[in-house]
Design a protein around this motif. Structure first.
Motif, PDB file in Angstrom:
ATOM      1  N   ASN B  62      -0.388 -57.439  -2.125  1.00 41.94           N
ATOM      2  CA  ASN B  62      -0.785 -56.069  -1.787  1.00 41.94           C
ATOM      3  C   ASN B  62       0.325 -55.314  -1.070  1.00 41.94           C
ATOM      4  O   ASN B  62       0.568 -54.150  -1.354  1.00 41.94           O
ATOM      5  N   VAL B  63       0.995 -56.010  -0.145  1.00 39.54           N
ATOM      6  CA  VAL B  63       2.064 -55.345   0.598  1.00 39.54           C
ATOM      7  C   VAL B  63       3.189 -54.919  -0.351  1.00 39.54           C
ATOM      8  O   VAL B  63       3.573 -53.754  -0.399  1.00 39.54           O
ATOM      9  N   PHE B  64       3.666 -55.871  -1.153  1.00 38.15           N
ATOM     10  CA  PHE B  64       4.812 -55.548  -2.007  1.00 38.15           C
ATOM     11  C   PHE B  64       4.449 -54.612  -3.153  1.00 38.15           C
ATOM     12  O   PHE B  64       5.300 -53.978  -3.749  1.00 38.15           O
ATOM     13  N   ARG B  65       3.158 -54.531  -3.448  1.00 41.53           N
ATOM     14  CA  ARG B  65       2.733 -53.624  -4.504  1.00 41.53           C
ATOM     15  C   ARG B  65       2.631 -52.197  -3.971  1.00 41.53           C
ATOM     16  O   ARG B  65       2.788 -51.239  -4.710  1.00 41.53           O
ATOM     17  N   SER B  66       2.338 -52.082  -2.677  1.00 40.14           N
ATOM     18  CA  SER B  66       2.051 -50.736  -2.167  1.00 40.14           C
ATOM     19  C   SER B  66       3.262 -50.059  -1.530  1.00 40.14           C
ATOM     20  O   SER B  66       3.299 -48.845  -1.415  1.00 40.14           O
ATOM     21  N   VAL B  67       4.276 -50.880  -1.128  1.00 42.39           N
ATOM     22  CA  VAL B  67       5.477 -50.252  -0.564  1.00 42.39           C
ATOM     23  C   VAL B  67       6.201 -49.493  -1.682  1.00 42.39           C
ATOM     24  O   VAL B  67       6.466 -50.065  -2.733  1.00 42.39           O
ATOM     25  N   PRO B  68       6.522 -48.222  -1.477  1.00 38.87           N
ATOM     26  CA  PRO B  68       7.258 -47.487  -2.509  1.00 38.87           C
ATOM     27  C   PRO B  68       8.555 -48.209  -2.823  1.00 38.87           C
ATOM     28  O   PRO B  68       9.219 -48.730  -1.917  1.00 38.87           O
ATOM     29  N   ALA B  96      14.864 -57.010  -5.536  1.00 38.06           N
ATOM     30  CA  ALA B  96      13.834 -56.000  -5.263  1.00 38.06           C
ATOM     31  C   ALA B  96      12.999 -55.728  -6.513  1.00 38.06           C
ATOM     32  O   ALA B  96      11.767 -55.627  -6.452  1.00 38.06           O
ATOM     33  N   LEU B  97      13.671 -55.626  -7.655  1.00 35.70           N
ATOM     34  CA  LEU B  97      12.944 -55.371  -8.911  1.00 35.70           C
ATOM     35  C   LEU B  97      11.941 -56.486  -9.185  1.00 35.70           C
ATOM     36  O   LEU B  97      10.777 -56.237  -9.504  1.00 35.70           O
ATOM     37  N   VAL B  98      12.410 -57.745  -9.056  1.00 36.75           N
ATOM     38  CA  VAL B  98      11.543 -58.881  -9.388  1.00 36.75           C
ATOM     39  C   VAL B  98      10.364 -58.973  -8.412  1.00 36.75           C
ATOM     40  O   VAL B  98       9.220 -59.165  -8.821  1.00 36.75           O
ATOM     41  N   ILE B  99      10.649 -58.788  -7.136  1.00 40.98           N
ATOM     42  CA  ILE B  99       9.564 -58.911  -6.152  1.00 40.98           C
ATOM     43  C   ILE B  99       8.540 -57.794  -6.322  1.00 40.98           C
ATOM     44  O   ILE B  99       7.334 -58.038  -6.398  1.00 40.98           O
ATOM     45  N   GLY B 100       9.035 -56.565  -6.433  1.00 41.02           N
ATOM     46  CA  GLY B 100       8.108 -55.437  -6.584  1.00 41.02           C
ATOM     47  C   GLY B 100       7.250 -55.575  -7.832  1.00 41.02           C
ATOM     48  O   GLY B 100       6.027 -55.410  -7.789  1.00 41.02           O
ATOM     49  N   SER B 101       7.886 -55.922  -8.957  1.00 38.06           N
ATOM     50  CA  SER B 101       7.095 -55.940 -10.195  1.00 38.06           C
ATOM     51  C   SER B 101       6.275 -57.221 -10.335  1.00 38.06           C
ATOM     52  O   SER B 101       5.213 -57.204 -10.955  1.00 38.06           O
ATOM     53  N   SER B 102       6.721 -58.336  -9.711  1.00 39.01           N
ATOM     54  CA  SER B 102       5.900 -59.556  -9.766  1.00 39.01           C
ATOM     55  C   SER B 102       4.586 -59.332  -9.029  1.00 39.01           C
ATOM     56  O   SER B 102       3.523 -59.793  -9.468  1.00 39.01           O
ATOM     57  N   ALA B 103       4.650 -58.627  -7.912  1.00 39.04           N
ATOM     58  CA  ALA B 103       3.433 -58.342  -7.160  1.00 39.04           C
ATOM     59  C   ALA B 103       2.476 -57.500  -7.995  1.00 39.04           C
ATOM     60  O   ALA B 103       1.274 -57.764  -8.042  1.00 39.04           O
TER      61      ALA B 103
END
Ligand SMILES: Nc1ncnc2c1ncn2[C@@H]1O[C@H](COP(=O)(O)OP(=O)(O)O)[C@@H](O)[C@H]1O
Ligand SMILES: [Mg+2]
Lengths: 342, 218
Positions: B62-68, B96-103
């Motif tokens: 949720n955190v990594f999905r919601s941070v812009p 950053a790309l992998v973490i944001g989109s994996s979430a």
């Protein structure tokens, strides 16, 4: 030889603080090679009962023994191995839509670690057994309900099980397909000596292939016995209702209502069991008691322990003649039940 | 017409975008499915039911999905430096790309797994299947259309994320459109970069649609 032994088995579900007693203190013995039926209305606890057999549900109390397995004492690994000998088919077939017919049937073999070439040979054998030759490469979505259940049966037989559990296996099928699936199950029972435990809310299914039956109501097994005996002498009201599913087809009720509207005679249900079903009782009745007999409806149901016939007649005569007639019938091993007086 | 477009730069930026998205998609597919599986299997009534695990993974997702994304990329600079050993070029954008989109993808995976017919799982259990069988022979194949259409949506999101990767000097079409197009007032560069990005998005969507349809035998 005893194959399945349930001793005082209960299952209580806890649901949001509420407890539901789905199965209550059930004792059940099932012989090797028999087709054992469990009949009951929706919510009676039938599905829970079968799921207690392969431990898809863990009993709250009691013990389950199948063949040599004391089911509750098995380790997880041993339980998984035992389940390969206790297979199951389902109302909604539960096939993997992502696999072809061939690969669905191969699934339990993969689970059992059977080598590929052996697996393919076994699948082919099973496909022939259930009559699906030529459909190996179809996906479940391309099959009819009856064909899907055939895949389910082939899949269940893959690891040569000792027991086949059927949870409403024909309830999603039309009457004709139901008959053909029941025939297949009967064949398998005869050919392979496989023990079948079959659950249904339809008494005609019990009548067609079961040798013994248990009736479930509200979590309890309220009555059990040889199918023909249960048909002949149902002990419980609920059992009578189920027996009537076979003996009183809808058009019988219509014919009786019509008869009543015309206010002629007394409607009686005659029940013949076994050899009596063939005897000329009605013509003898007319001769002996000098009554007029109208035949309204009749049918014979073939059970695995013998035939069971019922005949609806309306008898016209005075009080005395009527009583004589009933006495005459009972003297001939025919059960007569007065349905209504005009 | 197009007099400001330096085609060599444009081609390089296109490759950077494709490289960043492509590599990130591969990692996202793996990590997203892993996270989605843990998220789903640790939830109530499932194979690995475990409240603690579930809430930890759910919070992470949720955190990594919601941070812009633009903030995520800045927040992760120290982490990126540590993992990649550099803050230069397209590789610097990958963590950053992998973490944001994996979430993001993990949630789609979880939804897909939840759709798998309970009866089929029960049938597998009745046949003596163990957890590995149930995950790899039932859950993953039976949810494959949802997993593929989910990765398609995620891939398109990733392409738009790469446009922001310019902030840390990772290059790509977004960076080019901003620096050469917007800041130097060369609208033609912006338009060409936009057209190329759109074409990439259409192609990805097209491939995803065809694949989903091909897999789905329901
Ligand atoms: N997993 C479960 N959790 C809670 N209640 C259940 C569960 N499974 C069955 N029940 C309840 O147990 C009762 C018997 O259900 P079931 O065995 O499915 O009956 P049947 O198969 O005869 O229709 C019902 O009241 C049902 O709501
Ligand atoms: Mg049921």
């Amino acid at each position: 030889m005893l194959l399945i032994h349930l001793n005082n088995v209960s299952k209580t579900f806890q649901l949001k603080g509420q407890s539901v007693e789905a199965v209550k203190n059930v004792d059940l013995d099932i012989e090797k090679g028999e087709v054992f039926g469990v009949v009951g209305y929706s919510g009676a606890g039938k599905s829970t009962l079968v799921r207690l057999l392969n431990l898809l549900e863990t009993p709250t109390t009691g013990t389950v023994k199948i063949a040599d397995y004391e089911m509750l004492n098995l380790s997880n690994r041993a339980l998984r191995a035992a389940r390969q000998e206790i297979s199951m088919i389902f109302q909604h077939f539960n096939l993997l839509w992502s696999r072809t017919v061939h690969d669905n049937i191969a699934f339990p073999l993969e689970v059992a670690g059977v080598a590929k070439s052996e697996r393919n040979a076994r699948v082919e054998e099973l496909i022939n057994l259930v009559g699906l030759k030529g459909r190996e490469d179809s996906y479940p979505s391309q099959l009819s309900g009856g064909q899907k259940q055939r895949v389910g049966i082939a899949r269940a037989l893959a690891n040569d099980p000792k027991v086949l559990l059927c949870d409403e296996a024909t309830s999603a099928l039309d009457p004709k397909t139901t008959s053909s699936i029941l025939e297949l199950l009967h064949d398998i029972n005869q050919k392979l000596g496989l023990t079948i435990v079959l659950i249904t809310h339809e008494m005609p299914v019990i009548q067609k292939i079961c040798s013994r039956v248990a009736v479930m109501e509200d979590g309890n097994v309220v009555e059990q016995g040889n199918v023909l005996d249960v048909f002949k002498h149902p002990q419980q009201e609920i059992t009578r209702t189920f027996v009537r599913q076979v003996t009183d087809p809808d058009d019988a009720n219509q014919a009786i209502e019509e008869q009543l509207r015309e206010e002629k005679g007394t409607v009686i249900r005659l029940t013949f069991v076994g050899g009596d079903a063939g005897k000329p009782v009605v013509s003898e009745l007319i001769r002996a008691c000098d009554v007029t007999v109208n035949i309204l409806q009749g049918n014979i149901a073939q059970t695995q322990n013998g035939s069971y016939g019922s005949l609806f007649v309306s008898i016209e005569g005075d009080e005395k003649q009527l009583q004589d007639a009933i006495a005459f019938l009972q003297g001939h091993q025919v059960e007569a039940e007065v349905i209504s007086d005009a | 017409m197009l007099e400001n477009v330096d085609w060599e730069n444009m081609l390089e930026a296109t490759w950077e975008t494709i490289y960043m998205s492509g590599v990130a998609i591969l990692f996202t597919f793996f990590f997203g499915i892993l996270l989605g599986l843990i998220l789903f299997l640790s939830s109530k009534g499932q194979l690995w039911e475990n409240k603690v695990t579930n809430s930890i993974v759910a919070t992470f997702v949720n955190v990594f999905r919601s941070v812009p994304f633009i903030i995520l990329i800045i927040l992760l600079i120290p982490f990126t430096n540590w993992v990649m050993g550099t803050m230069l070029g397209p590789n610097a954008a990958l963590p950053a790309l992998v973490i944001g989109s994996s979430a993001f993808y993990a949630r789609l995976v979880e939804i897909g797994l939840r759709e798998v017919d309970k009866g089929v799982v029960e049938a597998a259990r009745s046949m003596g299947a163990n957890q590995r069988h149930i995950i790899f022979k039932v859950f993953l194949p039976e949810s494959m259309p949802a997993l593929v259409s989910g990765i398609t949506v995620t891939a398109i999101l990733l392409i738009s994320y790469t446009a922001m990767a310019g902030v840390i000097g990772a290059g790509g079409l977004g960076d080019l459109a901003f620096r050469d197009g917007f800041q130097r007032n060369s609208t033609d560069v912006t338009i060409v970069a936009t057209v190329i990005i759109s074409v990439i998005v259409f192609i990805v969507q097209g491939i995803g649609d065809v694949l989903t349809r091909k897999i789905d035998k329901r």
